[in-house]
Design an enzyme around this catalytic site. Structure first.
Site, PDB file in Angstrom:
ATOM      1  N   LYS A 190       3.096   5.888  -2.804  1.00 19.30           N
ATOM      2  CA  LYS A 190       4.249   6.729  -3.144  1.00 19.30           C
ATOM      3  C   LYS A 190       4.472   6.765  -4.665  1.00 19.30           C
ATOM      4  CE  LYS A 190       5.421   8.057   1.023  1.00 19.30           C
ATOM      5  NZ  LYS A 190       5.237   9.461   1.430  1.00 19.30           N
ATOM      6  N   ALA A 215       0.838  -1.200   0.000  1.00 17.31           N
ATOM      7  CA  ALA A 215       0.000   0.000   0.000  1.00 17.31           C
ATOM      8  C   ALA A 215       0.871   1.248   0.000  1.00 17.31           C
ATOM      9  CB  ALA A 215      -0.925   0.001   1.219  1.00 17.31           C
ATOM     10  N   TYR A 216       1.935   1.214   0.797  1.00 19.82           N
ATOM     11  CA  TYR A 216       2.858   2.355   0.874  1.00 19.82           C
ATOM     12  C   TYR A 216       3.532   2.582  -0.481  1.00 19.82           C
ATOM     13  CZ  TYR A 216       6.778   5.183   2.718  1.00 19.82           C
ATOM     14  OH  TYR A 216       7.710   6.173   2.964  1.00 19.82           O
ATOM     15  N   ALA A 217       4.045   1.506  -1.075  1.00 22.67           N
ATOM     16  CA  ALA A 217       4.716   1.642  -2.374  1.00 22.67           C
ATOM     17  C   ALA A 217       3.754   2.154  -3.437  1.00 22.67           C
ATOM     18  CB  ALA A 217       5.312   0.294  -2.795  1.00 22.67           C
TER      19      ALA A 217
END
Ligand code: NAD
Length: 252
Positions: free
Chosen positions: A163, A158-160
């Protein structure tokens, strides 16, 4: 404006008003301190303003805002404009990593929260400050993406994804605004030692450090210095770009 360089100034941001989201600690605080040192009046917008050590830094304005809530962002833009006159520089820094899980086990509620803070929060803040920047035909937006957004990182999908979304949004906005006097860029740091890492496991952190050719984490002052340069007058012909600060890890 010509491409000729002006002489170096000791306070290149004199007279500018800067906002740093998530500026109460970590990379955001280092950035707020650096922008202030360079002459800007700095507003910190943070979900938890109590995290700020006021002995370390006193911003021109400290406001409580959750970047996931558009109404709260619009209210804080009005508060900032009333107190400081306008917003010239927006640093979209507020972020969370979310938990570490393979995608097939990733909790859906964490997915939505990570996207809401790291990507939708950037949209909300840009959406709210851009009318003023366009009207004044001047502005600088710098978003803190991550090398995860370029390379992908196992178990923080989710973070990748968020970003990577910031990098795409940066490129799109930059083209929409290219003739407007508003420059839009982002930075992609490798791992820096901040409270953010608390959500990650020691093995995950050790593996990330091992992938950095310089063999150390990014310093928060190094990231702040790059953001300050992008916000300043010496960065005048670059928009839509994502600047790496990765100790040699990024090769593109
Ligand atoms: N630390 C790293 O290794 C690293 C590497 C690359 C990119 N980044 C990015 O840099 C940025 C700052 O990270 P950090 O390491 O300083 O983290 P941090 O956890 O120390 O600071 C994050 C700040 O954001 C605030 N915040 C969180 N959610 C918010 C919300 N919804 N609304 C407003 N404020 C909110 C927090 O209160 C905190 O003050 C993040 O976007 C992060 O993804 C960090």
């Amino acid at each position: 404006m010509s491409g000729d360089r002006e002489p170096l100034m000791s306070k290149p941001l004199e007279g500018q008003v800067a906002v740093v989201t998530g500026g109460a600690r970590g990379i955001g605080l280092a950035t707020a301190q650096r922008l202030a040192r360079d002459g800007a009046r700095v507003a910190i917008w943070d979900r938890d303003p109590g995290l700020l050590d006021s002995a370390a830094f006193r911003p021109a304005l400290l406001a409580r805002v959750d970047v996931t809530d558009l109404a709260s962002v619009q209210a804080v833009v009005a508060e900032t404009e009333a107190a400081l006159g306008r917003v010239d520089i927006l640093v979209n820094n507020a972020g969370i990593t979310g938990p570490v899980h393979p995608l097939w086990e990733y909790p859906p509620e964490a997915w939505h929260q990570v996207l809401a803070v790291n990507l939708t929060g950037v949209f909300h803040c840009c959406r709210a400050v851009l009318p003023g920047m366009r009207e004044r035909r001047h502005g600088r937006i710098i978003s803190v993406s991550s090398l995860s957004g370029k390379e992908g990182t196992p178990e923080i999908g989710a973070y990748a994804a968020a970003k990577a979304g910031v990098i795409g949004l940066t490129k799109s906005m930059a083209r929409e605004l290219a003739g407007s006097g508003v420059l839009v860029n982002s930075v992609a740091p490798a791992m820096a030692e901040t409270e953010l890492l608390q959500a990650l496991t020691p093995d995950f952190i050790a593996a990330a450090k091992g992938r950095i050719p310089m063999g150390r984490f990014a310093g928060i002052a190094e990231i702040a210095a790059m953001i300050a340069w992008i916000a300043g007058p010496d960065c005048s012909f670059t928009t839509g770009f994502t600047f790496d600060i990765s100790g040699g890890r990024a090769t593109y």
